[in-house]
Design a protein around this motif. Structure first.
Motif, short mmCIF file in Angstrom:
data_model
loop_
_atom_site.label_atom_id
_atom_site.label_comp_id
_atom_site.label_asym_id
_atom_site.label_seq_id
_atom_site.Cartn_x
_atom_site.Cartn_y
_atom_site.Cartn_z
N LEU A 117 0.84 -1.20 0.00
CA LEU A 117 0.00 0.00 0.00
C LEU A 117 0.87 1.24 0.00
CD1 LEU A 117 -2.82 1.35 0.25
CD2 LEU A 117 -2.50 1.27 2.73
N TRP A 118 0.60 2.13 -0.97
CA TRP A 118 1.19 3.47 -0.99
C TRP A 118 0.08 4.47 -0.68
CZ3 TRP A 118 5.49 4.77 -5.01
CH2 TRP A 118 6.44 3.74 -5.02
N SER A 154 -0.89 8.99 -0.50
CA SER A 154 -0.63 10.28 -1.15
C SER A 154 -1.08 11.39 -0.23
CB SER A 154 -1.38 10.36 -2.49
OG SER A 154 -2.79 10.42 -2.26
N ASN A 155 -0.73 12.63 -0.59
CA ASN A 155 -1.15 13.78 0.21
C ASN A 155 -2.66 13.99 0.16
OD1 ASN A 155 1.50 14.32 0.93
ND2 ASN A 155 1.84 15.65 -0.85
N GLN A 156 -3.33 13.41 -0.82
CA GLN A 156 -4.78 13.52 -0.94
C GLN A 156 -5.50 12.43 -0.15
OE1 GLN A 156 -2.67 13.47 -3.48
NE2 GLN A 156 -2.82 15.49 -4.43
N ASN A 157 -4.76 11.66 0.65
CA ASN A 157 -5.33 10.57 1.44
C ASN A 157 -5.96 9.49 0.56
OD1 ASN A 157 -5.76 9.30 3.92
ND2 ASN A 157 -7.87 10.06 4.06
N LEU A 158 -5.40 9.32 -0.62
CA LEU A 158 -5.80 8.23 -1.51
C LEU A 158 -4.82 7.08 -1.32
CD1 LEU A 158 -6.55 10.25 -4.79
CD2 LEU A 158 -8.21 9.30 -3.18
N GLY A 159 -5.32 5.88 -1.52
CA GLY A 159 -4.47 4.70 -1.42
C GLY A 159 -4.17 4.13 -2.80
N TYR A 160 -2.99 3.54 -2.94
CA TYR A 160 -2.58 2.89 -4.19
C TYR A 160 -2.10 1.49 -3.85
CZ TYR A 160 -2.85 7.57 -6.19
OH TYR A 160 -3.29 8.81 -6.61
N VAL A 161 -2.84 0.50 -4.28
CA VAL A 161 -2.54 -0.89 -3.95
C VAL A 161 -1.68 -1.48 -5.06
CG1 VAL A 161 -3.49 -3.15 -3.40
CG2 VAL A 161 -4.74 -1.09 -2.73
N PHE A 162 -0.48 -1.92 -4.68
CA PHE A 162 0.44 -2.58 -5.62
C PHE A 162 0.28 -4.09 -5.46
CE2 PHE A 162 2.05 1.58 -5.76
CZ PHE A 162 3.02 1.71 -6.73
N LEU A 163 -0.09 -4.76 -6.52
CA LEU A 163 -0.23 -6.22 -6.51
C LEU A 163 0.86 -6.81 -7.41
CD1 LEU A 163 -3.63 -5.18 -6.76
CD2 LEU A 163 -3.57 -7.38 -5.59
N ILE A 168 5.80 4.60 5.07
CA ILE A 168 5.07 4.07 3.91
C ILE A 168 5.34 4.96 2.71
CG2 ILE A 168 2.77 3.62 2.97
CD1 ILE A 168 1.83 2.90 5.72
N LYS A 169 5.51 4.36 1.56
CA LYS A 169 5.79 5.10 0.33
C LYS A 169 4.62 6.03 -0.01
CE LYS A 169 9.79 3.75 -1.51
NZ LYS A 169 10.81 4.67 -1.98
N ARG A 170 4.97 7.20 -0.59
CA ARG A 170 3.95 8.16 -1.01
C ARG A 170 4.11 8.49 -2.49
NH1 ARG A 170 0.94 11.30 2.39
NH2 ARG A 170 1.18 10.87 4.63
N MET A 171 2.99 8.60 -3.15
CA MET A 171 3.00 9.10 -4.51
C MET A 171 3.30 10.60 -4.49
SD MET A 171 2.32 6.74 -6.80
CE MET A 171 1.63 5.07 -6.91
N ASP A 172 4.12 11.08 -5.43
CA ASP A 172 4.40 12.51 -5.49
C ASP A 172 3.27 13.23 -6.21
OD1 ASP A 172 4.84 12.27 -8.29
OD2 ASP A 172 6.93 11.74 -7.93
#
Length: 725
Positions: free
Chosen positions: A255-256, A258-267, A689-693
């Motif tokens: 799980l990554w 972002s500053n927008q409190n969105l999640g990005y699931v890497f599978l 935890i990693k964050r999207m830029d």
């Protein structure tokens, strides 16, 4: 001085050649004429001139080369020689004498001067050719930029000195291809993570047009479409590869945010192909609006299973630590029990990431000693942020004769391994820090001897975690059999430290042991099954480590592992009975048995009917049948161990033995491809935890997924394709 008389042994042509060559040698060698004579004789001999053997040869008259008062060739002589120069470079340069013993070449276009003759040294013409051919000449380059390209027109590039046609013929046939350029720009953007709008930036545009004026600028949309096209082509290749593998696929979920409190699931998918090559490929990047929702992750996993046709083919699932709440685990267990009934009742669901657990334990122990570590950090900063302070530190180190070769460096708080390296280096240089205040009055940090001892103890246990984490930082991801020993060693060391008689050690390590023990209980079954598939260790390594860890209760845990692997093998036997034969399934009988040829069998039945011993043969068959019905798993476990050599490759061993163990090798390929870590190798030591830029979050979900997945796939080149039917 009479040097050469006209001799009969020298032809007139040879004589003229000798005079010319001697004049050249005399100009270069000055008064050292003996050297000129020797060189002249060798050159004329190599050119087939009959020099004769008479000593009168050396008394032949040679016209001297006209020189000025400084001994240099006259300008008239240089002019004659310049006319004889045949290199095409002299169309762009002139030669002028600029001083005593110095002759230079001047570019006709930019008037820049270049060395040509200095004293007796000749510079050659290679640097002159480069000046024109490579566009170094500013006038030539300006002409090339200002002249529009039209078919058949001549530009500065075509006017540049040309190499021999034989060397340049291959490049002359290469035509400009705009589509190929667009593809390569998109591939460059994917591989290096450049923004899509780089193709519209002024600096990039100027650079490309300087290289190729014919190149037409591409828009942001064109680049995006090209990148998505590359992604779709590579995805189809990977889909073909996964569809052709004989076994199952294990997934890891990371799980990554972002500053927008969105999640990005890497599978990420992990599997072994039919050539026993281990793959680790990102399959999907799914944006989720609510990172804390269990249904969200279930939906992301369902999307991955659907996209890659993995329904019923999922073997294990490894989760990020942040996803291990009971709600999410409950939803996933329900999902997996329906979609994948062969996962040992969800016992192959790993709740924590190996790398994240190690990072969490390391961060906990660093926080426990934060005050002492802060002192060390400030001391290192004092030395590294001032050249004068560092110079005094080095001088003091030399005076004290401290043998350490470690270099001090300030740590990065987002990478715990950098803190470990900082502490190790500082600990080895503690004698220098202890005396630094007497050598440098500006240093006023006081680290007590007891604090240095605590730092040394801390580094001992950090090294244990660091070595374990390094296993998953290798360029080639390791197979699952290597992790059992690493995890069991940490479990045992932390257990002993928690029970230490040293109050500082027990205080520091007890919370770490309690946290790591939960991870051990969750993953020990999977890791034990994986190491059993290593023919160097099999079941014996599990028995050894469990006896060390569990003591009197070891037998119970050993039986759980033994029952689990036999249950899994029976499951594979049932699956193999319902599957068609594949290249990996040749000789596919999970029971070792011997079948007689049909003719011999018929002959035996006729004989038995004659001698009346049918009952005896049935009796013998019942007795020996128990030995012949031994399973592949039991036979494998009872056979001798493979030698423990340094370059042993467990995947190669199973590839070579897949005919001997057709069903067990299928099970081994699935087990050995299990991944215990969900993060990439460059994130193993992350403390956050990693964050999207901001740029990545500005892209659409489909475009972002395409860029991230394609970058991962292109790192390994093209995927091998199954042979055409």
């Amino acid at each position: 001085m009479a040097i050469f008389p006209t001799g009969k042994d020298l032809h007139s042509e040879s004589t003229l050649m000798g005079q010319a060559l001697f004049g050249s040698w005399e100009m270069r060698l000055g008064n050292e004429k003996s050297i000129a004579f020797s060189c002249l004789r060798r050159v004329l001999h190599l050119r087939g001139c009959n020099l004769g053997t008479s000593p009168a040869f050396w008394e032949m008259d040679i016209p001297t080369t006209p020189t000025d008062n400084n001994g240099l060739p006259s300008s008239e002589t240089q002019t004659n020689r310049r006319r004889r120069k045949k290199s095409i470079v002299w169309e762009y340069f002139t030669i002028e004498t600029v001083g005593a013993g110095s002759t230079k070449a001047f570019c006709k276009q930019c008037k820049r001067s270049f060395a040509y003759i200095t004293g007796s040294k000749l510079a050659g013409t290679s640097h002159l050719k480069r000046h024109i051919a490579l566009g170094i000449c500013p006038v030539s380059r300006q002409k090339n930029q200002m002249t529009p390209f039209t078919p058949g027109s001549k530009t500065a590039a075509t006017d540049a000195p040309k190499r021999r046609s034989r060397a340049n013929s291959g490049y002359a046939r290469v035509s400009f291809d705009q589509d190929r350029c667009n593809h390569d720009i998109a591939k460059m953007i994917i591989m290096h993570g450049y923004p899509l709008h780089i193709a519209e930036q002024l600096g990039f545009v100027n650079f490309v047009q300087t290289l190729q004026p014919q190149f037409n600028l591409v828009s942001w949309n064109t680049v995006q479409n090209e990148c998505v096209g590359i992604y779709l082509r590579e995805k189809q290749n990977l889909l073909n590869l996964i569809s052709g593998i004989p076994g199952k696929v294990s997934l890891t979920v990371d799980l990554w945010t972002s500053n927008q409190n969105l999640g990005y699931v890497f599978l990420t998918g992990h599997f072994i192909d039919d050539h026993w090559n281990l793959y680790r490929q990102i399959l999907n990047v799914v944006m989720v609006p609510s990172p804390d929702s269990g249904d969200t992750f279930s939906q992301a996993i369902l999307t991955c299973l659907s996209d890659w046709n993995l329904e019923g083919r999922l073997f294990t699932l490894t989760l990020d630590q942040s996803l291990s709440n009971e709600t999410i685990i409950g939803n996933l267990k329900g999902l997996l029990s329906v979609k994948n009934p062969h996962m040992l009742n969800s016992q192959l669901l790993l709740r924590n990431c190996y790398a994240r657990v190690l990072s969490s334990v390391a961060c906990d122990v660093l926080v426990a000693m934060r005050e002492t570590i802060a002192k060390v950090r400030e001391s290192v900063k004092f030395v590294k942020t001032s050249e004068s302070h560092e110079e005094k530190f080095v001088q003091l180190k030399q005076q004290l004769q401290v043998p350490s070769t470690k270099n001090l460096s300030v740590d990065d708080l987002t990478k715990w391994d950098t803190t470990y390296h900082m502490l190790v280096a500082a600990c080895e240089l503690r004698e220098v820090f202890a005396c630094l205040d007497t050598y440098d009055p500006d240093y006023n940090i006081n680290i007590l001897l007891e604090e240095w001892k605590q730092v040394e103890t801390l580094c001992t246990y950090l090294k244990l975690l660091f070595d374990a984490a390094n296993v998953v930082t290798a360029p080639v991801y390791p197979s699952a059999n290597v992790f059992f020993q690493e995890v069991s060693r940490i479990q045992m060391e932390l257990m002993h430290a928690a029970m230490s008689v040293d109050p500082f050690v027990s205080y520091l390590m007890r919370p770490l042991y309690e946290k790591f023990d939960k991870y051990w209980e969750n993953c020990c079954l999977v890791l034990a099954v994986a190491v059993i598939m290593d023919p160097r260790y099999k079941m014996k390594i599990v028995e050894l480590e469990f006896n060390r860890i569990y003591g009197e209760n070891a037998e119970t845990w050993i039986r759980i592992v033994d029952d689990g692997i036999h249950e899994l093998f029976l499951d594979y036997m049932m699956q193999m009975l319902t599957l068609p034969e594949t290249p990996m399934d040749e000789g596919n009988d999970s029971i070792i048995k011997t079948e007689a040829p049909e003719e011999a069998s018929q002959e035996g039945s006729l004989l038995s009917s004659v001698d009346g011993l049918q009952d005896f043969e049935l009796y013998i068959s019942d007795i020996t049948g128990g030995q012949q019905m031994k399973s592949e798993l039991d036979q494998y476990l009872e056979e001798a161990f493979t030698d423990r050599v340094e370059d042993f490759d467990v995947l190669v061993w199973w590839r070579l033995n897949r005919m001997k163990y057709p069903t067990l090798s299928r099970m081994a390929s699935d087990i050995l491809s299990i991944s215990v870590s969900t993060v990439a190798s460059d994130s193993v030591f992350d403390t956050e935890i990693k964050r999207m830029d901001s740029y990545q979050t500005s892209l659409g979900p489909a475009t972002l997924e395409a860029l991230i997945c394609a970058k991962d796939w292109l790192k390994y080149g093209s995927f091998p394709q199954p042979p055409a039917l």
